[in-house]
Motif scaffolding. Sequence first.
Motif, PDB file in Angstrom:
ATOM      1  N   ASP A 132      15.055   1.351  -4.836  1.00  0.00           N
ATOM      2  CA  ASP A 132      15.573   2.330  -5.715  1.00  0.00           C
ATOM      3  C   ASP A 132      15.454   2.040  -7.072  1.00  0.00           C
ATOM      4  OD1 ASP A 132      16.903  -0.151  -6.154  1.00  0.00           O
ATOM      5  OD2 ASP A 132      18.748   0.615  -5.345  1.00  0.00           O
ATOM      6  N   SER A 133      14.144   1.678  -7.390  1.00  0.00           N
ATOM      7  CA  SER A 133      13.723   1.210  -8.701  1.00  0.00           C
ATOM      8  C   SER A 133      12.884   2.495  -9.290  1.00  0.00           C
ATOM      9  CB  SER A 133      12.971   0.108  -8.815  1.00  0.00           C
ATOM     10  OG  SER A 133      11.641   0.195  -8.229  1.00  0.00           O
ATOM     11  N   GLY A 134      12.311   3.189  -8.571  1.00  0.00           N
ATOM     12  CA  GLY A 134      11.195   4.232  -9.033  1.00  0.00           C
ATOM     13  C   GLY A 134      11.858   5.575  -9.091  1.00  0.00           C
ATOM     14  N   ASP A 135      10.832   6.420  -9.661  1.00  0.00           N
ATOM     15  CA  ASP A 135      11.106   7.642  -9.843  1.00  0.00           C
ATOM     16  C   ASP A 135      10.458   8.532  -8.613  1.00  0.00           C
ATOM     17  OD1 ASP A 135      10.653  10.425 -10.345  1.00  0.00           O
ATOM     18  OD2 ASP A 135       9.721  10.163 -12.209  1.00  0.00           O
ATOM     19  N   HIS A 136      11.019   8.854  -7.561  1.00  0.00           N
ATOM     20  CA  HIS A 136      10.440   9.465  -6.197  1.00  0.00           C
ATOM     21  C   HIS A 136      10.791  10.749  -5.884  1.00  0.00           C
ATOM     22  CE1 HIS A 136      10.297   4.822  -5.336  1.00  0.00           C
ATOM     23  NE2 HIS A 136       8.978   5.428  -5.531  1.00  0.00           N
ATOM     24  N   ARG A 146       0.785  -1.120  -0.062  1.00  0.00           N
ATOM     25  CA  ARG A 146      -0.102  -0.054  -0.038  1.00  0.00           C
ATOM     26  C   ARG A 146       0.947   1.362  -0.052  1.00  0.00           C
ATOM     27  NH1 ARG A 146      -3.192   3.181  -1.465  1.00  0.00           N
ATOM     28  NH2 ARG A 146      -4.813   4.526  -0.043  1.00  0.00           N
ATOM     29  N   ILE A 147       1.921   1.338   0.947  1.00  0.00           N
ATOM     30  CA  ILE A 147       2.949   2.321   0.801  1.00  0.00           C
ATOM     31  C   ILE A 147       3.664   2.577  -0.532  1.00  0.00           C
ATOM     32  CG2 ILE A 147       4.916   3.237   1.938  1.00  0.00           C
ATOM     33  CD1 ILE A 147       3.945   2.069   4.369  1.00  0.00           C
ATOM     34  N   ARG A 148       3.896   1.560  -1.203  1.00  0.00           N
ATOM     35  CA  ARG A 148       4.334   1.765  -2.569  1.00  0.00           C
ATOM     36  C   ARG A 148       3.587   2.010  -3.294  1.00  0.00           C
ATOM     37  NH1 ARG A 148       8.540  -3.588  -2.435  1.00  0.00           N
ATOM     38  NH2 ARG A 148      10.077  -2.224  -1.295  1.00  0.00           N
ATOM     39  N   GLU A 149       2.248   1.994  -3.358  1.00  0.00           N
ATOM     40  CA  GLU A 149       1.221   2.386  -4.398  1.00  0.00           C
ATOM     41  C   GLU A 149       1.235   3.956  -4.241  1.00  0.00           C
ATOM     42  OE1 GLU A 149      -2.193  -0.821  -4.046  1.00  0.00           O
ATOM     43  OE2 GLU A 149      -3.116   1.108  -3.631  1.00  0.00           O
ATOM     44  N   LEU A 150       1.221   4.524  -2.735  1.00  0.00           N
ATOM     45  CA  LEU A 150       1.250   5.802  -2.597  1.00  0.00           C
ATOM     46  C   LEU A 150       2.583   6.364  -2.964  1.00  0.00           C
ATOM     47  CD1 LEU A 150      -0.561   5.750   0.998  1.00  0.00           C
ATOM     48  CD2 LEU A 150      -1.679   6.292  -1.316  1.00  0.00           C
TER      49      LEU A 150
END
Length: 491
Positions: free
Chosen positions: A353-357, A330-334
């Motif tokens: 470390d994969s996403g664009d955050h 759920r946190i990753r969705e957010l």
Amino acid sequence: MRSAHTVEQVRAAEADLMARVPEGTLMQRAATGLAVAISNFLGGTYGARVVLLIGSGDNGGDALYAGARLARRGAQVTAVLLSDKAHRAGAEALRTAGGRLVTSTPLTGPSADPSATADPSATTAPTAVADLIRSADVVVDGIVGIGGRPGLRPKALAVVQLAERFGVPIVAVDTPSGVDVDTGETPEPHVNAALTITFGTHKICHFIDPAATACGPVHLIDIGLDLPPAEVESLQTSDIARLYPVPHGESDKYSRGVLGLMVGSTQYPGAAVIATSGALGGPVGMVRYVGPDAVAEAVRAAHPEIVAGEGRVQAWAIGSGLGDELDIPRIRELLDAEEPVVLDADGLKALDDSGDHFDVLATPHAGELARLLDVDRATVEAERLKHARLAAERYDVTVLLKGSTTVIASPDGQVRVNTNATPWLATAGAGDVLAGLCGSLLAAGLTPLDAGSVGAYLHAAAANLASSSGPITAMSVAAALPEATRYLLGG
Ligand SMILES: NC(=O)C1=CN([C@@H]2O[C@H](COP(=O)(O)OP(=O)(O)OC[C@H]3O[C@@H](n4cnc5c(N)ncnc54)[C@H](O)[C@@H]3O)[C@@H](O)[C@H]2O)[C@@H](O)CC1
Ligand SMILES: [K+]
């Protein structure tokens, strides 16, 4: 905004200015300011006993010329030359002004009897270095400045240790000798100054711990340098007033920002109450609490203003006190959703470390940052700037590394530092207040870098107000946020 530049940037700006002004002008500007600052520190000059520790470069030159000015105003000034290459013209100026020059002999270190640490027959003055230091009102550290590498050579180390042993305050010229100027690291022995007088601009060691602590208060003297954009910045009161999202006539609770709080758990319900207090002490118009019913009830009991349950928000604050009730998917969705997120404490485990955050503000303490980078905590504590930057780059988030000085590093390379915290702020729940407050600032529209740096500043200001040099609780810090903000906004 206070700015800290790298040694390379300072050298380039100095070279540029030196080409345009008569020779020696910059050093005279530095020395004049230094002499005034030492005199202010002493509360007067006449009869004061001043010992200068002089290394081989221009840092020693500054100290010698300042010493000459003090000697002309009646101070008893003695320069201990730690190198045979001390600044020649500066030494001559001191001699002409009535100061003394003493060549230090190899000293045998702190364990030796101080009265035996200098060989009077080898000095050019009758008084042994140890006696000089013992009776000094102030010791001026002109050993090395921006040309220095970390560490102190044995002779310098022994004299510095004498000053420490006799409790004589040290005023550092430009930087406390021995620290790493460009990183704020202190891998080797260094001077611990009661005051640092710097020139032209701040250096990174003035802002970043552990070196920042070794500087004591830092006083900046303008010498007219024309500087490029700074490597590291530190917000001041006027920046808070400029950046704070003050509501205007057309604002309503939604346009001021709605913050979603996913914090606290049945294991740690207090974290939810405390983070909510931090959020409500910020600029946000409304707070939605998302969590177990029993915790929502506790939050509502403390803060009837909140709305429980999911709904539209402009930002999230996630993670404080989630404990085992952490829902990583759920946190990753957010994190992947559009709304910016403050990610704190247990929530940091959801970071990959994969996403664009780039719209995420992660707020680890040194231990949590160490886990994110797979290094040990002591390494992060020793190299705070480096590791905050590394994590910002690796996870593509803005990293707010908590500590006595807070470092906020954004993935585009900008760094801000907050140095106004009180050690009393090291108390349970203080981080939850900060997470809620930063979330509030994000929801009100600030960027992660601004939200983190304004949040850290206000958090520390509220702590100072609540503390008045005494113990504080996290809730008292949150309760002081509105008054601290009012004061900083000039109300
Ligand atoms: N360049 C200028 O125009 C100005 C320079 N200023 C002063 O000049 C300083 C820089 O002077 P320098 O470039 O001569 O360098 P420093 O005086 O900082 O260092 C001198 C030399 O000490 C040696 N050294 C390095 N690490 C050492 C260590 N750990 N222990 C002992 N010796 C060590 C090196 O050979 C180094 O070049 C500034 O920090 C500032 O105080 C000011 O006067 C303002 C103007
Ligand atoms: K120095």
